[in-house]
Design an enzyme around this catalytic site. Structure first.
Site, mmCIF file in Angstrom:
data_model
loop_
_atom_site.group_PDB
_atom_site.id
_atom_site.type_symbol
_atom_site.label_atom_id
_atom_site.label_comp_id
_atom_site.label_asym_id
_atom_site.label_seq_id
_atom_site.Cartn_x
_atom_site.Cartn_y
_atom_site.Cartn_z
ATOM 1 N N LYS A 188 49.610 34.433 45.713
ATOM 2 C CA LYS A 188 50.684 35.388 45.397
ATOM 3 C C LYS A 188 51.383 35.890 46.677
ATOM 4 O O LYS A 188 51.030 35.494 47.769
ATOM 5 C CB LYS A 188 50.128 36.544 44.567
ATOM 6 C CG LYS A 188 49.344 36.089 43.314
ATOM 7 C CD LYS A 188 50.214 35.376 42.272
ATOM 8 C CE LYS A 188 49.445 34.600 41.219
ATOM 9 N NZ LYS A 188 48.716 35.388 40.246
HETATM 10 C C1 LIG Z 1 47.911 35.371 38.915
HETATM 11 C C2 LIG Z 1 48.402 35.874 37.623
HETATM 12 C C3 LIG Z 1 47.669 36.782 36.833
HETATM 13 C C4 LIG Z 1 46.252 37.139 37.097
HETATM 14 O O1 LIG Z 1 46.013 37.626 38.319
HETATM 15 P P1 LIG Z 1 44.517 37.532 38.958
HETATM 16 O O2 LIG Z 1 44.644 38.402 40.154
HETATM 17 O O3 LIG Z 1 44.290 36.085 39.300
HETATM 18 O O4 LIG Z 1 43.559 38.037 37.967
HETATM 19 C C5 LIG Z 1 48.286 37.299 35.702
HETATM 20 N N1 LIG Z 1 49.521 36.933 35.336
HETATM 21 C C6 LIG Z 1 50.223 36.036 36.050
HETATM 22 C C7 LIG Z 1 51.607 35.689 35.600
HETATM 23 C C8 LIG Z 1 49.683 35.457 37.196
HETATM 24 O O5 LIG Z 1 50.381 34.550 37.871
#
Ligand SMILES: *Cc1c(COP(=O)(O)O)cnc(C)c1O
Length: 382
Positions: A188
């Site tokens: 991210k």
């Molecule tokens: C990465 C992601 C999540 C979950 O996040 P985590 O930190 O991996 O639990 C939820 N929604 C979207 C759209 C994502 O890309």
């Protein structure tokens, strides 16, 4: 192999974590509050609550709205599983709103039509989770307008979109929602290793979220306390705390957020220029919106070339390009099919899925590596 996404860790990040490791408190210490303040400042919002993952953030956001059995939650089928699973964790029923094929985001027209149907059937959802696909905000003004007056709460899933903006304001400022959720997974915008956050302007929601991330415990209960040791539990919470090592990393990464997004923007612009004459389409990004460029998605025009998406994907992989596909529509997962969903339920998401490929994009992608991606793709499509 050039990955599709990757974290960027600097010596300063490492030093920040090591410094915290040597400090007396490594969980729920001072870095948590500092990181929350920094996120709130970036998002121009009252409250930021950090938790152990984006998934935990979504779960707590649903719980803070008291989503439960008998309630409905609608989200996008073009997302990671967690956007829908959070509703199931609460015992709510989950349904989806189809996407706009040009952006991959929730389609306001589809929402409009589905809301009209459910008004007639007296089956309005309690919560709506638009997902900012690939880092570009959904049409939040329109979505909020459609939800208005229907007692529907809005949680933005901005897991892809830290650093993005809409109408010149940062995503996460909740101008059109009750809460916004972020993820700090390594692919991210910034990372904590694992981590997540919820932003909100509501003090009530913020204090509920803080309680729920720590077992539903209240350490400062009002009158009637038995002594300084006193704590009480009024609701069923979890241990969804982030620790200080993660917060120290996140805080250090926040210093480079603007640079990270600028570099992603540069990479995206170069793909658009150098692939402009290829038989493929890019995603749309409206003029009032600045993307965080989480993913760079191409949609090869499969009817113009004699190749399948699978052929292109495998050929890129053979050349060392770690492409990905975002996403298999959630409703087509076996678990969701067993809940009653079927192929054909959300045709725009299904046909989007059939075409897309995500190319590598992350701040430390070298221009040499990007050359290789562009050259390989041009050869394959030639
Ligand atoms: C990465 C992601 C999540 C979950 O996040 P985590 O930190 O991996 O639990 C939820 N929604 C979207 C759209 C994502 O890309």
């Amino acid at each position: 192999m050039i990955p599709y996404g990757q974290h960027s860790i600097s010596e300063e990040d490492i030093a920040a974590v090591v410094e915290t490791l040597r400090s007396p408190r490594i969980t729920q210490g001072p870095k948590i509050a500092d990181f929350e303040a920094r996120l709130a400042e970036h998002c121009q919002i009252e409250h930021a609550v950090v938790v152990s993952s984006g998934t935990a953030a979504l779960h707590l956001a649903c719980l803070a709205l008291e989503l439960g059995p008998g309630d409905g939650l609608w989200t996008s089928p073009m997302s990671f599983l967690a956007s829908a699973n959070c509703g199931l964790y609460c015992g709510a029923s989950v349904d989806f709103v189809d996407i706009d094929p040009e952006s991959g985001n929730m389609n306001p027209q589809a929402l409009h039509d589905k809301l009209n149907l459910s008004v007639a059937e007296n089956a309005l959802p309690k919560a709506l989770i638009p997902v900012h696909f690939a880092g570009t905000s959904c049409d939040m003004p329109r979505i909020a307008e459609l939800a208005r007056g229907k007692n529907i709460k809005i949680i933005e899933d901005a897991s892809h979109a830290l650093g993005a903006s809409l109408e010149g304001a940062p995503v996460g400022n909740c101008r059109y929602s009750d809460m916004t959720v972020f993820s700090f997974h390594p692919v991210k915008s910034i990372t904590c290793g694992e981590g997540g956050a919820i932003t909100t302007n509501s003090s009530d929601l913020a204090s509920k979220l803080r309680r729920l991330r720590e077992h539903g415990m209240n350490r400062n209960p009002a009158a009637g306390s038995e002594g300084p040791w006193y704590y009480e539990m009024q609701s069923l919470g979890f241990n969804y705390r982030m620790n200080d090592l993660q917060a120290a990393l996140g805080l250090s990464q926040m210093q480079r957020l603007t640079n990270f997004i600028a570099r992603r923007r540069e990479i995206a612009a170069r793909y658009r220029t150098e692939l402009a004459d290829c038989p493929l389409d890019f995603l749309a990004c409206p003029a009032n919106s600045e993307s965080a460029h989480h993913l760079f998605v191409i949609r090869p025009r499969l009817d113009e070339i004699r190749m399948t998406r699978r052929d292109i994907f495998l050929a890129l992989q053979e050349r060392g390009i770690g492409v990905q596909v975002h996403y298999i529509p959630i409703h087509l997962q076996p678990y969701y099919r067993r809940l009653g969903f079927a192929r054909g339920d959300f045709p725009a998401a299904e046909s989007f899925y059939e075409k897309v490929i995500s190319l590598p994009i992350y701040p430390s992608l070298s221009s040499g590596d990007q050359d290789q991606v562009i050259k390989s793709l041009r050869e394959i499509l030639d």
